[in-house]
Design a protein around this motif. Structure first.
Motif, mmCIF file in Angstrom:
data_model
loop_
_atom_site.group_PDB
_atom_site.id
_atom_site.type_symbol
_atom_site.label_atom_id
_atom_site.label_comp_id
_atom_site.label_asym_id
_atom_site.label_seq_id
_atom_site.Cartn_x
_atom_site.Cartn_y
_atom_site.Cartn_z
ATOM 1 N N ALA A 118 -11.355 0.098 -6.802
ATOM 2 C CA ALA A 118 -10.962 -1.314 -6.752
ATOM 3 C C ALA A 118 -10.279 -1.658 -5.434
ATOM 4 O O ALA A 118 -9.170 -2.187 -5.397
ATOM 5 N N PHE A 119 -10.948 -1.356 -4.323
ATOM 6 C CA PHE A 119 -10.324 -1.573 -3.019
ATOM 7 C C PHE A 119 -11.388 -1.436 -1.945
ATOM 8 O O PHE A 119 -12.293 -0.612 -2.048
ATOM 9 N N GLY A 120 -11.260 -2.245 -0.903
ATOM 10 C CA GLY A 120 -12.184 -2.146 0.210
ATOM 11 C C GLY A 120 -11.555 -2.529 1.531
ATOM 12 O O GLY A 120 -11.738 -1.866 2.536
ATOM 13 N N ASN A 121 -10.765 -3.623 1.541
ATOM 14 C CA ASN A 121 -10.178 -4.139 2.777
ATOM 15 C C ASN A 121 -8.689 -4.416 2.549
ATOM 16 O O ASN A 121 -8.326 -5.266 1.738
ATOM 17 N N PRO A 122 -7.799 -3.705 3.251
ATOM 18 C CA PRO A 122 -6.362 -3.897 3.011
ATOM 19 C C PRO A 122 -5.839 -5.253 3.467
ATOM 20 O O PRO A 122 -4.764 -5.671 3.018
ATOM 21 N N PHE A 123 -6.568 -5.951 4.329
ATOM 22 C CA PHE A 123 -6.086 -7.231 4.849
ATOM 23 C C PHE A 123 -6.390 -8.401 3.911
ATOM 24 O O PHE A 123 -5.820 -9.468 4.057
ATOM 25 N N SER A 124 -7.296 -8.186 2.967
ATOM 26 C CA SER A 124 -7.636 -9.266 2.041
ATOM 27 C C SER A 124 -7.475 -8.886 0.581
ATOM 28 O O SER A 124 -7.754 -9.697 -0.296
ATOM 29 N N SER A 143 10.955 1.646 9.460
ATOM 30 C CA SER A 143 10.816 2.637 8.389
ATOM 31 C C SER A 143 10.190 3.902 8.965
ATOM 32 O O SER A 143 9.166 4.368 8.505
ATOM 33 N N ARG A 144 10.830 4.476 9.979
ATOM 34 C CA ARG A 144 10.199 5.525 10.754
ATOM 35 C C ARG A 144 10.051 6.842 10.018
ATOM 36 O O ARG A 144 9.090 7.560 10.214
ATOM 37 N N GLN A 145 10.999 7.268 9.218
ATOM 38 C CA GLN A 145 11.015 8.610 8.696
ATOM 39 C C GLN A 145 10.797 8.646 7.186
ATOM 40 O O GLN A 145 11.316 7.815 6.457
ATOM 41 N N LEU A 178 1.808 -2.603 4.025
ATOM 42 C CA LEU A 178 2.819 -3.575 4.418
ATOM 43 C C LEU A 178 2.290 -4.983 4.138
ATOM 44 O O LEU A 178 1.105 -5.171 3.821
ATOM 45 N N ALA A 179 3.146 -5.965 4.280
ATOM 46 C CA ALA A 179 2.747 -7.349 3.987
ATOM 47 C C ALA A 179 1.610 -7.809 4.889
ATOM 48 O O ALA A 179 0.791 -8.648 4.495
#
Length: 775
Positions: A746-752, A562-564, A606-607
């Motif tokens: 309502a957010f702090g860590n994108p991995f969890s 999804s480069r561009q 991303l996932a």
């Protein structure tokens, strides 16, 4: 057309030789209040006069005859402690005259910065000195006392005093700013910011998070709302956040120091120290001004699984300015600014917004290092005002996150940490020419180069490293721009502006920039037009249309699928009014706005928890704002403001109509109210006290289905008081007076974030004490 620049010049006091060359004007101004005298002076000469604050309640004597404008002002102000300082050929500022000897006592106590009402104050965010009441667009101004009293605010602090400004709350050095709902994403990806941060003439951000510069020795903050593409180019879809610093003064040695301490309920104590020194080196020619500070803010989020413990933060900074006046009506300003911000951990929790702790395997520190070098030359050649401004920013942004929840996505097991190191730089050169007449125009050329380099790795317990992102991007912009104001009839004027710029985005890899075939170029025209109606010298009614665009770009090199992403374009219509009462005690500012946003560029998760960029679709924003201030009498002042808006993603990129997809971060409703009281206890002791309440309405984290979390919907209050005796000032302040535990983000860590709810509780009740000394 000449390439060029408008005079945003700082005050230059005319010498007697220069005064002799001024054209005499025939006037007969009767004795009376200063405000009435200034109105008659402006009507007779066509020259505007501004004040940095409210109109002083002083009487002037009669002035009659064929007299140069500067001498008229001198005669009007004779016997007062005021003086007139020339800003440009058609603009003067009235300010307090320095005392002799030049040992300065502390100024009269002023409130902690509050939004300045529309009136006779000078703003420069449109690259020229203007009286605020004459600016045909939505502007908020936050003025500061010469020495910050009860605390030194951060960017997030003052967002509570400026209608339309919203911020994320990831933590110091990680936040993003948004104006009037023009919010694309809460995540710190590579898309260009929607708000451009300016320090005087220097552009200091492109796609970096807010550096959170502490506002030490700052004169004011100006917030320009709505697209500012004609004068600032890309990255100004939402508006401009303009910091105006105090410049070196030739008149005499002066300075100030302040020591402070804080206690955070449920948290740790903190300390602060700051100082300012102004030092003339050559009489009326050369002066330097320096400001330094160190703050340690106590933490209140405890991470029981990490050694570092809490989210305490340390901020250390230095700013040095040099002003040289080589000739009459020419000034050279140069200097540098450094700030190092280190936060020991992030400030989110995972159980609920009532808790103040979490259990992560790693601490999540942030290191935000900011450096600015700048130089500006301003002067007059004939009837033209000339400005050349050069600046360079070197900005490092490093942080660590606990990525254990996403370990399997990277082929790892066990505790895993994510380490991101980015290096931003912005070089900006601008040349402007401007007229000095009543019907103003300016033209200019600019060159900007912004680079982002670095990368990210995941590291397991065995210190095995795997590179997951690579940043090596360069954006170059060449631009020609102009703006002109023409008076159609006596009170009706039109302002036309346009900017033509060519943008080139390049993507490279390796230790040295090696540009790959990935290259995007685009030529963009950003226009604006504003109609303004003068309301008898007491206000302005305006209607403004403006358009701005961000060129497309490239995602990190490791995300080739999804480069561009394409350019997005925003257009806005703004109907507004500023009005003050005849005696200046009551002021009102109100506006309605409609914004249409196509092909919104948005950073998204991303996932695996990494951040990429895409075009999300079309958005519409409809809203209104109102701000008022009333000087009640007997030392009381009441100020209030509020905004209401609907900011929604209405269609996806495939044209499918969407329902209830709110743009992130921006609250639907917000409001504030403050009551201040000034008092005199004796001949030597005077003070002031104030209390303020803010309501932050409901907002959403993202328009993505799996991240559409609620936040906001809380009310916070603060109170402060100051007491001064000659050069000493004692201050006390309490923030979050009721110890509210609202979820500010309502957010702090994108991995969890997909694994469990996350909350960012407000900082608990905090008591701050300070003592200041000025001379």
């Amino acid at each position: 057309m000449l390439c060029a620049l408008a005079l945003c010049a700082e005050p230059v006091l005319l010498t007697s030789a220069a005064l002799a060359r001024e054209q005499a004007r025939s006037v007969d101004i009767p004795a009376g209040p200063l405000g009435s005298a200034i109105d008659r002076f402006s009507a007779a000469t066509g020259i505007s006069v501004g004040l940095p604050g409210d109109m002083p309640h002083v009487m002037t004597r009669r002035v009659a005859g064929n007299i140069p404008p500067d001498m008229i002002l001198r005669k009007l102000l004779a016997g007062t402690d005021l003086r007139a300082v020339r800003i440009s050929a058609t603009l003067y500022r009235i300010e307090r005259a320095p005392k002799v000897p030049m040992l300065r006592p502390a100024p009269s106590p002023l409130p902690t910065p509050v939004a300045t009402p529309p009136g006779d104050i000078i703003v420069t965010a449109q690259k020229r000195p203007q009286i605020l009441r004459d600016v045909p667009l939505s502007v908020s101004v936050l003025s500061f006392a010469p020495l910050a009293r009860s605390h030194t605010p951060s960017t997030r602090d003052i967002s509570l005093d400026l209608e339309g400004l919203a911020m994320t709350n990831l933590g110091p050095g990680r936040n993003r700013q948004f104006i009037r709902g023009v919010a694309d994403s809460p995540f710190n990806g590579l898309s260009q910011s929607t708000v451009a941060v300016q320090v005087d003439e220097a552009r200091v951000t492109f796609n970096a998070p807010d550096p959170d510069l502490r506002l030490i020795d700052v004169d004011r903050v100006e917030l320009l709302k709505g697209p500012q593409g004609p004068l600032y180019g890309s990255g100004a879809l939402g508006g401009i956040y303009h910091i105006v610093t105090r410049k070196p003064e030739f008149e005499g040695i002066s300075g100030s120091v302040r020591l402070s301490g804080e206690a955070v309920q449920h948290g740790q104590p903190g300390t602060g120290a700051e100082g300012v020194l102004n030092l003339p080196l050559v009489d009326d020619r050369l002066a330097v001004r320096a400001a330094g500070y160190r703050f340690v803010n106590g933490g209140w989020i405890r991470n029981s699984g990490a050694k570092r413990g809490t989210n305490s933060a340390e901020t250390v900074g230095l700013r040095l300015g040099i002003r040289w006046r080589p000739a009459e009506r020419w000034t050279v300003d140069a200097g540098f600014a450094l700030q190092d911000l280190n936060s020991r951990d992030s400030q989110y929790v995972t159980a609920s917004d009532d808790t103040l702790g979490r259990d992560n395997a790693f601490a999540e520190p942030t290191d935000n290092d900011f450096k600015l070098l700048h130089g500006t030359i301003k002067g007059v050649i004939g009837a033209l005002e000339v400005t050349s401004a050069t600046s360079y920013v070197d900005h490092g942004f490093d942080y660590i996150l606990d990525a254990s929840n996403a370990a399997t996505a990277f082929g790892l097991t066990g505790p895993v940490r994510f380490e991101d190191q980015r290096q931003y730089s912005v070089f900006n050169q601008e040349l402007r020419l401007a007229s000095s007449g009543r019907d103003h125009w300016l033209v200019g050329l600019s060159y900007l180069q912004a680079t982002t380099r670095g990368g990210a790795q995941v590291v397991n317990a065995g210190d095995e490293r795997q590179t997951v992102e690579t940043y090596d991007r360069r954006v170059i912009e060449y631009a020609a721009f102009g703006e002109a104001t023409v008076r159609i009839v006596d009170r009706l004027g039109v302002t036309l502006g346009a900017r033509l710029f060519h943008s080139i985005a390049q993507d490279g890899t390796g230790d040295e920039p090696t540009i790959t075939p990935m290259r995007i170029s685009k030529t963009v025209l950003s226009p604006s037009v504003a109609l303004s109606l003068d309301l008898g010298g007491r206000g302005l009614l305006y209607l403004r249309y403006a358009r701005a665009m961000r060129p497309g770009g490239l995602t990190p090199a490791d995300m080739a699928a999804s480069r561009q992403f394409d350019a997005d374009e925003l257009s806005s219509l703004d109907l507004g009014m500023r009005r003050s009462s005849h005696d200046g005690r009551l002021s009102l500012s109100a506006s309605l706005y409609f914004t249409h946003w196509d092909e919104i560029q948005s950073d998204y998760l991303l996932a695996n928890g990494l951040v990429s960029t895409r075009n999300a679709g079309r958005g519409v924003i409809v809203g209104g704002e109102i701000t008022t201030e009333w000087t009640i009498g007997q030392g009381f002042t009441l100020s209030a403001g509020g905004s209401a808006q609907s900011a929604r993603l209405t269609r996806a990129t495939d044209g499918v109509e969407l329902d209830d997809r709110r743009l992130p971060i921006a609250p639907t409703l917000s409001g504030r109210m403050a009551l201040a009281k000034s008092f005199i206890l004796s001949d030597n002791w005077r003070g002031q006290a104030a209390i303020q309440a803010n309501y932050i309405g409901k907002a959403r984290l993202s328009f993505d289905d799996d991240l559409d979390r609620n936040m906001g919907n809380y009310t916070v209050a603060s109170a402060h008081a100051e007491l001064s005796c000659e050069a000493w000032t004692l201050g006390v302040r309490v923030d979050n007076l009721l110890d509210v535990r609202g979820d500010s983000f309502a957010f702090g860590n994108p991995f969890s974030i997909r694994a469990a709810p996350q909350y960012t509780p407000l900082r608990p009740r905090t008591l701050m004490l300070s003592v200041a000394r000025s001379w």
